[in-house]
Scaffold this motif. Sequence first.
Motif, short mmCIF file in Angstrom:
data_model
loop_
_atom_site.label_atom_id
_atom_site.label_comp_id
_atom_site.label_asym_id
_atom_site.label_seq_id
_atom_site.Cartn_x
_atom_site.Cartn_y
_atom_site.Cartn_z
N LEU A 138 -26.50 -22.40 14.78
CA LEU A 138 -27.48 -21.33 14.99
C LEU A 138 -28.71 -21.85 15.73
O LEU A 138 -29.32 -21.14 16.53
CB LEU A 138 -27.87 -20.70 13.65
CG LEU A 138 -26.79 -19.80 13.04
CD1 LEU A 138 -27.14 -19.44 11.59
CD2 LEU A 138 -26.60 -18.54 13.87
N GLY A 196 -27.53 -20.02 18.82
CA GLY A 196 -27.52 -18.85 17.94
C GLY A 196 -27.12 -17.55 18.62
O GLY A 196 -26.30 -16.79 18.11
N GLN A 197 -27.70 -17.29 19.79
CA GLN A 197 -27.42 -16.02 20.46
C GLN A 197 -25.95 -15.90 20.81
O GLN A 197 -25.34 -14.85 20.65
CB GLN A 197 -28.28 -15.88 21.73
CG GLN A 197 -29.77 -15.76 21.41
CD GLN A 197 -30.59 -15.29 22.61
OE1 GLN A 197 -30.03 -14.92 23.63
NE2 GLN A 197 -31.91 -15.32 22.47
N ALA A 247 -23.50 -17.55 19.32
CA ALA A 247 -22.67 -17.56 18.10
C ALA A 247 -22.57 -16.19 17.46
O ALA A 247 -21.61 -15.89 16.75
CB ALA A 247 -23.24 -18.55 17.10
#
Lengths: 392, 392
Positions: A53, A57-58, A60
């Motif tokens: 993350l 993160g974006q 995932a």
Amino acid sequence: MKYAKRMNHIKASEIREILKITENPEVISFAGGLPAPELFPIEEIKRINEIVLEEDGQKALQYTTTEGYQPLRAWIANRMKKRLQTSFDADKILITHGSQQALDLSGKVFLDEGDYVVCESPTYLAAISAFKMYGAKFIEIDCDDTGMDMDALEEQLKQNQKIKYIYVIPDFQNPTGRTWSLEKRKRIAQLSNMYDVPIIEDNPYGELRFEGEYLPSIASFDKKGTCIVTGTFSKTYCPGYRIGWVAANSDLIKQYVLVKQGSDLQCNTMSQLAIAKFVELYDLDAHIQTITKVYKRRRDLAVQTMHQAFPKNVHFTEPEGGLFAWVELPEHINARDVLDTCLASNIAFVPGGSFFPNGGHENTFRINFSNMSEDRIVEGLTKLGDILNQFV
Amino acid sequence: MKYAKRMNHIKASEIREILKITENPEVISFAGGLPAPELFPIEEIKRINEIVLEEDGQKALQYTTTEGYQPLRAWIANRMKKRLQTSFDADKILITHGSQQALDLSGKVFLDEGDYVVCESPTYLAAISAFKMYGAKFIEIDCDDTGMDMDALEEQLKQNQKIKYIYVIPDFQNPTGRTWSLEKRKRIAQLSNMYDVPIIEDNPYGELRFEGEYLPSIASFDKKGTCIVTGTFSKTYCPGYRIGWVAANSDLIKQYVLVKQGSDLQCNTMSQLAIAKFVELYDLDAHIQTITKVYKRRRDLAVQTMHQAFPKNVHFTEPEGGLFAWVELPEHINARDVLDTCLASNIAFVPGGSFFPNGGHENTFRINFSNMSEDRIVEGLTKLGDILNQFV
């Protein structure tokens, strides 16, 4: 309101129903195929989630391609090359929602109402339900401790034009725990090539070998691209992530991708990135060793207890790996009756009848030895032996 | 080797293929239905993952029931009661792998080869592929800004015995962005009850309302249990988790559970626990407000730019929420030709033809306004306007 015809011959999975009973912690359960949760690498997963993350993160949490996360597919391809001696590259691999979904998609790609699937007798219960939903009929082939009867298989391939594929689990089979010999692996690949009938080689347990040598997969002997292999992280990592895969030749994998698109677009992105990061940062082999050590002890205890406690005319397999052993009672005993008595004593297992798509064999049952602690295995199988003694 | 007949009429999703092109960061993409990744609550998810693994790690990584995680189902039931005025309890809800899987399972539960599905014209592309896999034929019903033509629908229900269900997206429809009136919601529920033909009410965008009042769902007017509702966390939380649901009466939901078992056993356990924990510890409404504020600005800019830059004989919808607007060109222009020119200028959208199951309407296309930054929306739609001016 009218359902599809297929709904007339679909029933609830006996295992999933028994699993509901076994949610009661007092029950000693040899049902289910649950891995031991105390072996899940929780601390590592915690750290991995944070890293994924943090770094990505974006990505995932967003949609990704239907085919799946490329680095994970590449890792799987390499792992298969090393462990199974296959030659599938990353672009021949589709990430699926557990290997169960790979079976469902196989039905979708291949089966029309009334087509035949050849399988081991007995075979994996949820494969039967998956294929039945597409109208499959089943040809069961007898098996012994070395695998399917190859002559019987060839006889069927010769005479039946409506066979769409052969479904087998050559390593530590569910439900019997049996493993195919090298010779039969070669031979079935040849038959598949010769008769141009695909094999679906389901391999959820192959990594869980307690002793002896890893055997090359059936697909490693495939000369014409007719062998399809499925795999999963459910038994080597954790089942809760529902990440598995199917590997097949280019044209075939395109068909699988097409049906996956319509079924659910893609698999969980975060879980794919997390597993890829785990195998990058940690030693999966060491983790698998930890698991197999524990399961081996449980298998040893289970086999030993069954030898001591079960009546002499009850036979069982002694698997070299995986999660299951298979019990055969004298023919006049119905394992469902035994189960009723067992449930009253808080012991559960899965009657064997459901593993035979064409019915019969009610004198059999399946024992899972991976999910209970050592003392409960001994206690449960000893009690089960006492109960069996009332029946024989 | 022979595939199932269904493989003859399945083709790759045009959107998923265009998405591959738009992985190039230079492309200004109005294709796809991607939420804005910069709005994902990454920090909160990081914390939630840690808490879930800390408190309940073994459970989060293990198999669970097919139906799904009970506290999450209970939360969804309450949310639906509040937002959609439905009366489904938790036990009428099955967690699915995104709402896409709820559509696939609907096909499995209801459709035999040659059955009819009634849908809006146009309708969601991936619903068409999902239903086609089970041999569906489609009856498209014309729509205006208040929803389907109800008289045309009733005419079809009267005369066609092979209609298995009606599929609609009454809130901020994909692809048109249109929302059904209250009157038509009541009327279609009545028709469904009267003719005993189920409705599948797909509601992935309903929470993303920029202005005006939330409308009760069609199912809120259902007197006989013939309305089925699907939902998802993909647009309000994140799509990468692939967590959606289907709500239906007791008997129906049992059928969905049965086919889900055979399809993939269950959804990702960890993701289910994580979402349940998120809605417990954080304010989802506040998060949705953050999202809708951003999307509203993007919608405003998109509509404003289209008014300024598009030729006067090009028409488009001005949706009150959701992710999409719909563009109609003069009839002689093929949107696929426009797309080719646009792609050369690094601009992408989805041609509208694919959203009509029976073909035609090649003079239409879909615009997604949720995924690009404000300046790229203005830049891209201005350029698109210039290109359209070359065509009209």
